[in-house]
Motif scaffolding. Structure first.
Motif, short mmCIF file in Angstrom:
data_model
loop_
_atom_site.label_atom_id
_atom_site.label_comp_id
_atom_site.label_asym_id
_atom_site.label_seq_id
_atom_site.Cartn_x
_atom_site.Cartn_y
_atom_site.Cartn_z
N ASN A 1 0.81 -1.22 0.00
CA ASN A 1 0.00 0.00 0.00
C ASN A 1 0.84 1.28 0.00
O ASN A 1 0.30 2.37 -0.09
CB ASN A 1 -0.96 0.02 1.20
CG ASN A 1 -0.21 0.10 2.53
OD1 ASN A 1 0.82 -0.55 2.72
ND2 ASN A 1 -0.73 0.88 3.46
N VAL A 2 2.16 1.14 0.06
CA VAL A 2 3.05 2.30 0.02
C VAL A 2 3.63 2.43 -1.38
O VAL A 2 4.21 1.49 -1.91
CB VAL A 2 4.19 2.17 1.06
CG1 VAL A 2 5.17 3.32 0.93
CG2 VAL A 2 3.62 2.09 2.46
N LYS A 3 3.46 3.60 -1.96
CA LYS A 3 3.94 3.88 -3.31
C LYS A 3 5.30 4.56 -3.23
O LYS A 3 5.49 5.47 -2.42
CB LYS A 3 2.94 4.79 -4.02
CG LYS A 3 3.29 5.13 -5.44
CD LYS A 3 2.18 5.99 -6.03
CE LYS A 3 2.54 6.47 -7.41
NZ LYS A 3 1.49 7.33 -7.98
N ILE A 4 6.25 4.11 -4.03
CA ILE A 4 7.59 4.70 -4.07
C ILE A 4 7.82 5.26 -5.48
O ILE A 4 7.60 4.57 -6.47
CB ILE A 4 8.69 3.65 -3.78
CG1 ILE A 4 8.49 2.99 -2.43
CG2 ILE A 4 10.07 4.27 -3.91
CD1 ILE A 4 8.92 3.80 -1.26
N ARG A 5 8.24 6.51 -5.53
CA ARG A 5 8.63 7.12 -6.81
C ARG A 5 10.03 7.67 -6.66
O ARG A 5 10.39 8.20 -5.61
CB ARG A 5 7.68 8.26 -7.18
CG ARG A 5 6.33 7.79 -7.62
CD ARG A 5 5.48 8.94 -8.09
NE ARG A 5 5.12 9.75 -6.92
CZ ARG A 5 4.81 11.03 -6.98
NH1 ARG A 5 4.82 11.67 -8.13
NH2 ARG A 5 4.48 11.69 -5.89
N THR A 6 10.82 7.57 -7.70
CA THR A 6 12.15 8.16 -7.67
C THR A 6 12.20 9.33 -8.66
O THR A 6 11.56 9.30 -9.70
CB THR A 6 13.24 7.14 -8.05
OG1 THR A 6 13.01 6.66 -9.37
CG2 THR A 6 13.27 5.98 -7.07
N VAL A 7 12.95 10.33 -8.28
CA VAL A 7 13.19 11.49 -9.12
C VAL A 7 14.68 11.77 -9.04
O VAL A 7 15.24 11.85 -7.95
CB VAL A 7 12.40 12.73 -8.63
CG1 VAL A 7 12.74 13.95 -9.47
CG2 VAL A 7 10.91 12.46 -8.63
N GLU A 8 15.31 11.90 -10.17
CA GLU A 8 16.74 12.17 -10.19
C GLU A 8 16.98 13.63 -10.58
O GLU A 8 16.64 14.05 -11.68
CB GLU A 8 17.45 11.24 -11.17
CG GLU A 8 18.93 11.28 -11.05
CD GLU A 8 19.61 10.12 -11.77
OE1 GLU A 8 20.83 10.23 -11.96
OE2 GLU A 8 18.94 9.15 -12.13
N GLU A 9 17.53 14.38 -9.64
CA GLU A 9 17.84 15.78 -9.91
C GLU A 9 18.99 15.87 -10.91
O GLU A 9 19.88 15.03 -10.92
CB GLU A 9 18.26 16.50 -8.63
CG GLU A 9 17.16 16.68 -7.63
CD GLU A 9 17.66 17.35 -6.36
OE1 GLU A 9 16.80 17.72 -5.57
OE2 GLU A 9 18.87 17.51 -6.16
N GLN A 10 18.95 16.91 -11.70
CA GLN A 10 20.05 17.23 -12.59
C GLN A 10 20.81 18.41 -12.00
O GLN A 10 20.38 19.00 -11.00
CB GLN A 10 19.53 17.55 -14.00
CG GLN A 10 18.75 16.40 -14.62
CD GLN A 10 19.56 15.13 -14.74
OE1 GLN A 10 20.70 15.15 -15.17
NE2 GLN A 10 18.98 14.01 -14.34
N GLN A 11 21.90 18.78 -12.59
CA GLN A 11 22.76 19.81 -12.02
C GLN A 11 22.03 21.11 -11.71
O GLN A 11 22.26 21.73 -10.69
CB GLN A 11 23.93 20.08 -12.97
CG GLN A 11 24.93 21.06 -12.39
CD GLN A 11 26.16 21.20 -13.26
OE1 GLN A 11 26.33 20.49 -14.23
NE2 GLN A 11 27.00 22.14 -12.93
N ASN A 12 21.12 21.53 -12.57
CA ASN A 12 20.43 22.80 -12.36
C ASN A 12 19.00 22.62 -11.87
O ASN A 12 18.19 23.54 -11.97
CB ASN A 12 20.43 23.61 -13.66
CG ASN A 12 21.84 24.05 -14.02
OD1 ASN A 12 22.62 24.39 -13.15
ND2 ASN A 12 22.17 24.01 -15.30
N ASP A 13 18.69 21.44 -11.36
CA ASP A 13 17.37 21.15 -10.81
C ASP A 13 17.47 21.02 -9.30
O ASP A 13 18.51 20.65 -8.76
CB ASP A 13 16.82 19.81 -11.33
CG ASP A 13 16.49 19.84 -12.80
OD1 ASP A 13 16.33 20.93 -13.37
OD2 ASP A 13 16.39 18.75 -13.38
N TYR A 14 16.36 21.26 -8.65
CA TYR A 14 16.25 20.95 -7.23
C TYR A 14 14.82 20.48 -7.00
O TYR A 14 13.88 21.18 -7.34
CB TYR A 14 16.56 22.15 -6.34
CG TYR A 14 16.45 21.79 -4.88
CD1 TYR A 14 17.45 21.07 -4.24
CD2 TYR A 14 15.31 22.11 -4.16
CE1 TYR A 14 17.34 20.71 -2.92
CE2 TYR A 14 15.20 21.75 -2.83
CZ TYR A 14 16.21 21.05 -2.22
OH TYR A 14 16.10 20.67 -0.92
#
Length: 73
Positions: free
Chosen positions: A38-51
């Motif tokens: 029931n727990v959803k996991i999402r990944t997001v990978e920041e890039q050099q100019n992202d936060y």
């Protein structure tokens, strides 16, 4: 633990790819963390100019401690 996951993603390309494609399995295989269905996991990978700013749930509206994560007891 959060820092350990990030460090492994930086140094282990296979783990990083698996973390994106199947994060629950990647965390189980690498760290023995079993996350409930029931727990959803999402990944997001920041890039050099992202936060990426993550806004956690309002603690008054959920039934778990947001500092420990929903899968912790």
């Amino acid at each position: 633990m959060h820092e350990d996951i990030i460090e492994k993603a930086w140094t282990d390309e296979h783990f990083r790819q698996q973390l994106h494609s199947n994060p629950k399995q990647a965390l189980r295989d690498a760290f023995g963390i079993d996350i409930p269905d029931n727990v959803k996991i999402r990944t997001v990978e920041e890039q050099q100019n992202d936060y990426v700013l993550v806004i956690p749930p309002n603690p008054s509206k959920v039934n778990y401690d947001v500092n420990c994560g929903p899968w912790r007891t």
